[in-house]
Design an enzyme around this catalytic site. Structure first.
Site, PDB file in Angstrom:
ATOM      1  N   CYS A 114     -12.547 -59.382  14.267  1.00 16.96           N
ATOM      2  CA  CYS A 114     -13.983 -59.681  14.992  1.00 16.96           C
ATOM      3  C   CYS A 114     -13.821 -59.305  16.491  1.00 16.96           C
ATOM      4  CB  CYS A 114     -14.294 -61.414  15.102  1.00 16.96           C
ATOM      5  SG  CYS A 114     -14.618 -61.687  13.243  1.00 16.96           S
ATOM      6  N   HIS A 250     -19.318 -62.776  20.682  1.00 16.98           N
ATOM      7  CA  HIS A 250     -18.944 -62.613  19.373  1.00 16.98           C
ATOM      8  C   HIS A 250     -19.756 -63.705  18.512  1.00 16.98           C
ATOM      9  CE1 HIS A 250     -17.543 -62.168  15.315  1.00 16.98           C
ATOM     10  NE2 HIS A 250     -16.697 -63.087  15.531  1.00 16.98           N
ATOM     11  N   ASN A 280     -21.734 -63.866  10.698  1.00 16.96           N
ATOM     12  CA  ASN A 280     -20.708 -63.269  11.722  1.00 16.96           C
ATOM     13  C   ASN A 280     -20.443 -61.843  10.912  1.00 16.96           C
ATOM     14  OD1 ASN A 280     -18.310 -62.431  12.430  1.00 16.96           O
ATOM     15  ND2 ASN A 280     -17.242 -64.402  12.113  1.00 16.96           N
TER      16      ASN A 280
END
Ligand code: UT7
Length: 323
Positions: A114, A250, A280
């Site tokens: 990520c 993020h 996500n």
């Protein structure tokens, strides 16, 4: 003369298929109410059967190239952040280079899950600052749906597919002020796919190598480390919280995003939020959010943007830039 890397174009791509929380209610023991309350996520996009990370990366890159108004052949560096490459090798970046009909300049992938986009941006920034490149294509692209166990409610409600891309140009003024990267591999087992090429290629080939996560532990560490890194980034640039126009975090969980915004004293209307619609998307989440923020007219030229990410590894990082 100091050389800076300046953003001259952004693009993104989301697969057509949308999976709602209501759809997940029919396959695992969960509810729309739980998912929204605990994560903020309402829906995510899922790549089609014949759609791969490269396809997502290419679509996002073409949009960034178009937005920048450049000839792809003037790109002299390609860095792709991905955890879900189509092949063991060549890298997604090399495959993308061929699709874009670019020949010769370096192209490689960066793997920091990520945090991948911030890592890739850091690498491209250093190439440009040291004269190793003058125009870089930096991409975050993922088909995380392919490494999800769709019977595991702890993970399957969280992730989605997508891609985002930026073009960076060498310039005499910022541009990127600074980037900051960290990692601590001691936490590898809290968020990982426990199988890989050298340990169980059959599992990888059969698509049974899936994400495993100790969510609450990851959550706590993410809030803590993201709080630290925003301080580190501002201190490195002698800036105050009030100097930041936009936070582009993020997009893992709205509660993590809110915790960082609170620390910065930023109202949520100064935070680009796409987690509701994208879930996500790992390395794709920041460039997807950045592109949405710019195209929807929120982030304007000359404004200061702080990006921050946390992910498997653990890895975490930030980038501060003027757009
Ligand atoms: O991209 C970077 C890496 N990833 C992240 O940053 C994600 C980090 N973690 C998270 O976002 C959160 O930890 C979660 C959203 C995964 C979970 O939220 P939480 O506040 O840490 O947990 P919670 O206390 O709200 O819920 C845990 C409970 C468990 O049940 P018990 O053991 O307390 O009875 C889970 O089994 O919620 C249960 N649960 C679910 N319930 C309904 C877990 N997933 C689900 C689900 N639907 N999908």
């Amino acid at each position: 003369m100091t050389i800076y890397a300046r953003l001259i174009g952004t693009g993104s791509y989301l697969p057509e298929r949308v999976m709602t929380n209501a759809e997940l209610e029919t396959s695992v023991d969960t509810t729309d109410a739980w998912i929204q309350a605990r994560t903020g996520i309402q829906q995510r996009h899922i790549a089609g059967e014949n759609e791969f990370t490269l396809d997502l990366a290419e679509a996002a890159s073409r949009r960034a190239i178009e937005a920048a108004g450049i000839n792809p052949n003037t790109i002299d560096l390609i860095v792709v952040a991905t955890t879900t490459a189509d092949r063991v090798f060549p890298s997604t970046a090399c495959l993308l280079q061929s699709k874009l009909d670019i020949h010769g300049p370096p192209a490689f992938d960066v793997q920091a899950v990520c945090s991948g986009f911030v890592y890739a941006l850091d690498v491209a920034n250093r190439f440009i600052q040291t004269g190793g490149a003058t125009r870089a294509l930096v991409v975050g692209a993922e088909t995380f749906s392919r490494i999800i166990d769709w019977t595991d409610r702890n993970t399957c409600v969280l992730f989605g597919d997508g891609a985002g891309a930026v073009i960076l140009d060498a310039a005499e003024s910022p541009g990127i002020y600074s980037t900051h990267l960290h990692a601590d591999g001691d936490y590898a087992n809290l968020l990982h796919v426990p199988k890989g090429v050298s340990t169980n290629l059959v599992a990888v080939q059969e698509g049974t190598a899936f994400v495993e996560m100790q969510g609450t532990e990851v959550f706590k560490m993410a809030v803590n480390k993201l709080g630290e890194i925003v301080d580190e980034t501002l201190a490195a640039n002698n800036m105050q919280y009030s100097d930041i126009d936009w936070l582009v975090p993020h997009q893992a969980n709205i509660r993590i995003i809110k915790a960082t915004a609170k620390k910065l004293g930023m109202p949520m209307d100064k935070v680009i939020q796409t987690v509701q619609y994208h879930g996500n998307t790992s390395a794709a989440s920041i460039p997807l959010a950045l592109d949405a923020g710019i195209r929807e007219g929120y982030i304007k030229p000359g404004e200061t943007v702080l990006m921050e990410a946390f992910g498997g590894g653990f890895t975490w990082g930030s980038a501060l830039l003027k757009v």
